[in-house]
Write a protein that holds these residues in place. Structure first.
Motif, PDB file in Angstrom:
ATOM      1  N   LEU A  50       0.844  -1.193   0.000  1.00  0.00           N
ATOM      2  CA  LEU A  50       0.000   0.000   0.000  1.00  0.00           C
ATOM      3  C   LEU A  50       0.877   1.239   0.000  1.00  0.00           C
ATOM      4  CD1 LEU A  50      -2.634  -0.958   2.728  1.00  0.00           C
ATOM      5  CD2 LEU A  50      -2.994  -0.921   0.262  1.00  0.00           C
ATOM      6  N   TYR A  51       0.566   2.167  -0.884  1.00  0.00           N
ATOM      7  CA  TYR A  51       1.293   3.427  -0.953  1.00  0.00           C
ATOM      8  C   TYR A  51       0.432   4.555  -0.415  1.00  0.00           C
ATOM      9  CZ  TYR A  51       4.771   1.367  -4.096  1.00  0.00           C
ATOM     10  OH  TYR A  51       5.762   0.613  -4.635  1.00  0.00           O
ATOM     11  N   THR A  52       1.053   5.459   0.321  1.00  0.00           N
ATOM     12  CA  THR A  52       0.355   6.679   0.710  1.00  0.00           C
ATOM     13  C   THR A  52       0.168   7.509  -0.561  1.00  0.00           C
ATOM     14  OG1 THR A  52       2.383   7.937   1.077  1.00  0.00           O
ATOM     15  CG2 THR A  52       1.474   6.722   2.979  1.00  0.00           C
ATOM     16  N   GLU A  53      -0.648   8.535  -0.459  1.00  0.00           N
ATOM     17  CA  GLU A  53      -0.858   9.400  -1.620  1.00  0.00           C
ATOM     18  C   GLU A  53       0.467  10.024  -2.072  1.00  0.00           C
ATOM     19  OE1 GLU A  53      -4.603  12.000  -2.639  1.00  0.00           O
ATOM     20  OE2 GLU A  53      -3.314  13.049  -1.210  1.00  0.00           O
ATOM     21  N   LYS A  54       1.254  10.468  -1.116  1.00  0.00           N
ATOM     22  CA  LYS A  54       2.553  11.073  -1.451  1.00  0.00           C
ATOM     23  C   LYS A  54       3.464  10.064  -2.143  1.00  0.00           C
ATOM     24  CE  LYS A  54       6.505  13.493   0.406  1.00  0.00           C
ATOM     25  NZ  LYS A  54       7.276  13.883   1.552  1.00  0.00           N
ATOM     26  N   GLN A  55       3.532   8.846  -1.615  1.00  0.00           N
ATOM     27  CA  GLN A  55       4.361   7.816  -2.234  1.00  0.00           C
ATOM     28  C   GLN A  55       3.866   7.489  -3.640  1.00  0.00           C
ATOM     29  OE1 GLN A  55       3.772   4.949   0.909  1.00  0.00           O
ATOM     30  NE2 GLN A  55       5.947   5.062   1.503  1.00  0.00           N
ATOM     31  N   ALA A  56       2.536   7.430  -3.814  1.00  0.00           N
ATOM     32  CA  ALA A  56       1.965   7.123  -5.124  1.00  0.00           C
ATOM     33  C   ALA A  56       2.321   8.208  -6.140  1.00  0.00           C
ATOM     34  CB  ALA A  56       0.457   6.950  -5.023  1.00  0.00           C
ATOM     35  N   GLU A  96       5.033   9.987  -6.073  1.00  0.00           N
ATOM     36  CA  GLU A  96       6.460   9.824  -6.363  1.00  0.00           C
ATOM     37  C   GLU A  96       6.700   8.653  -7.310  1.00  0.00           C
ATOM     38  OE1 GLU A  96       8.159   9.475  -2.465  1.00  0.00           O
ATOM     39  OE2 GLU A  96       7.865  11.604  -2.031  1.00  0.00           O
ATOM     40  N   VAL A  97       5.993   7.558  -7.076  1.00  0.00           N
ATOM     41  CA  VAL A  97       6.184   6.351  -7.889  1.00  0.00           C
ATOM     42  C   VAL A  97       5.674   6.555  -9.313  1.00  0.00           C
ATOM     43  CG1 VAL A  97       5.407   3.955  -8.148  1.00  0.00           C
ATOM     44  CG2 VAL A  97       6.160   4.773  -5.938  1.00  0.00           C
ATOM     45  N   THR A  98       4.518   7.196  -9.440  1.00  0.00           N
ATOM     46  CA  THR A  98       3.896   7.355 -10.757  1.00  0.00           C
ATOM     47  C   THR A  98       4.314   8.627 -11.470  1.00  0.00           C
ATOM     48  OG1 THR A  98       1.971   8.485  -9.828  1.00  0.00           O
ATOM     49  CG2 THR A  98       1.838   6.078 -10.064  1.00  0.00           C
ATOM     50  N   GLN A  99       4.892   9.573 -10.723  1.00  0.00           N
ATOM     51  CA  GLN A  99       5.239  10.896 -11.252  1.00  0.00           C
ATOM     52  C   GLN A  99       4.001  11.662 -11.710  1.00  0.00           C
ATOM     53  OE1 GLN A  99       8.638  12.287 -11.339  1.00  0.00           O
ATOM     54  NE2 GLN A  99       8.461  10.742  -9.743  1.00  0.00           N
ATOM     55  N   LEU A 100       2.864  11.391 -11.068  1.00  0.00           N
ATOM     56  CA  LEU A 100       1.626  12.114 -11.305  1.00  0.00           C
ATOM     57  C   LEU A 100       1.372  13.034 -10.116  1.00  0.00           C
ATOM     58  CD1 LEU A 100      -0.625   9.161 -12.521  1.00  0.00           C
ATOM     59  CD2 LEU A 100       0.473  10.910 -13.928  1.00  0.00           C
ATOM     60  N   SER A 101       0.680  14.126 -10.359  1.00  0.00           N
ATOM     61  CA  SER A 101       0.365  15.039  -9.264  1.00  0.00           C
ATOM     62  C   SER A 101      -0.756  14.465  -8.397  1.00  0.00           C
ATOM     63  CB  SER A 101      -0.076  16.398  -9.811  1.00  0.00           C
ATOM     64  OG  SER A 101      -1.329  16.280 -10.454  1.00  0.00           O
ATOM     65  N   LEU A 114      -8.262  10.843 -11.409  1.00  0.00           N
ATOM     66  CA  LEU A 114      -8.336   9.483 -11.941  1.00  0.00           C
ATOM     67  C   LEU A 114      -9.187   8.595 -11.036  1.00  0.00           C
ATOM     68  CD1 LEU A 114      -4.630   9.058 -13.046  1.00  0.00           C
ATOM     69  CD2 LEU A 114      -6.626   9.185 -14.562  1.00  0.00           C
ATOM     70  N   GLU A 115      -9.060   8.792  -9.748  1.00  0.00           N
ATOM     71  CA  GLU A 115      -9.862   8.033  -8.789  1.00  0.00           C
ATOM     72  C   GLU A 115     -11.344   8.383  -8.937  1.00  0.00           C
ATOM     73  OE1 GLU A 115     -10.311   7.332  -3.982  1.00  0.00           O
ATOM     74  OE2 GLU A 115      -8.803   8.718  -4.724  1.00  0.00           O
ATOM     75  N   SER A 116     -11.647   9.667  -9.040  1.00  0.00           N
ATOM     76  CA  SER A 116     -13.059  10.079  -9.156  1.00  0.00           C
ATOM     77  C   SER A 116     -13.667   9.632 -10.481  1.00  0.00           C
ATOM     78  CB  SER A 116     -13.200  11.588  -8.981  1.00  0.00           C
ATOM     79  OG  SER A 116     -12.665  12.269 -10.094  1.00  0.00           O
ATOM     80  N   GLU A 117     -12.840   9.497 -11.509  1.00  0.00           N
ATOM     81  CA  GLU A 117     -13.308   9.023 -12.818  1.00  0.00           C
ATOM     82  C   GLU A 117     -13.407   7.496 -12.871  1.00  0.00           C
ATOM     83  OE1 GLU A 117     -10.484  10.674 -15.553  1.00  0.00           O
ATOM     84  OE2 GLU A 117     -11.359  12.679 -15.449  1.00  0.00           O
TER      85      GLU A 117
END
Length: 64
Positions: A5-11, A13-18, A25-28
């Protein structure tokens, strides 16, 4: 043991998405998250699935 499980901050960093892109993306419905109380977590497998779909879309566009 790998991170499951990644925190939002880690996610971000990993994906390079804001953060806003992750939330959009989650809401969609394009990216799923898990809520544990108030905390939002992203499953490593879900992030990997999302990236594979992006790769597949890129391959589809290249074939056109």
């Amino acid at each position: 043991m790998p991170i499951l499980l990644y925190t939002e901050k880690q996610a971000t960093e990993v994906t390079q998405l804001s953060r806003s892109t992750l939330r959009r993306l989650e809401s969609e419905g394009k990216l799923k998250s898990v809520r544990i109380g108030r905390a939002v977590r992203y499953l490593a497998s879900e992030l990997e699935r999302f990236v594979r779909e992006l790769q597949a879309q890129g391959a589809d566009h290249a074939a056109e």
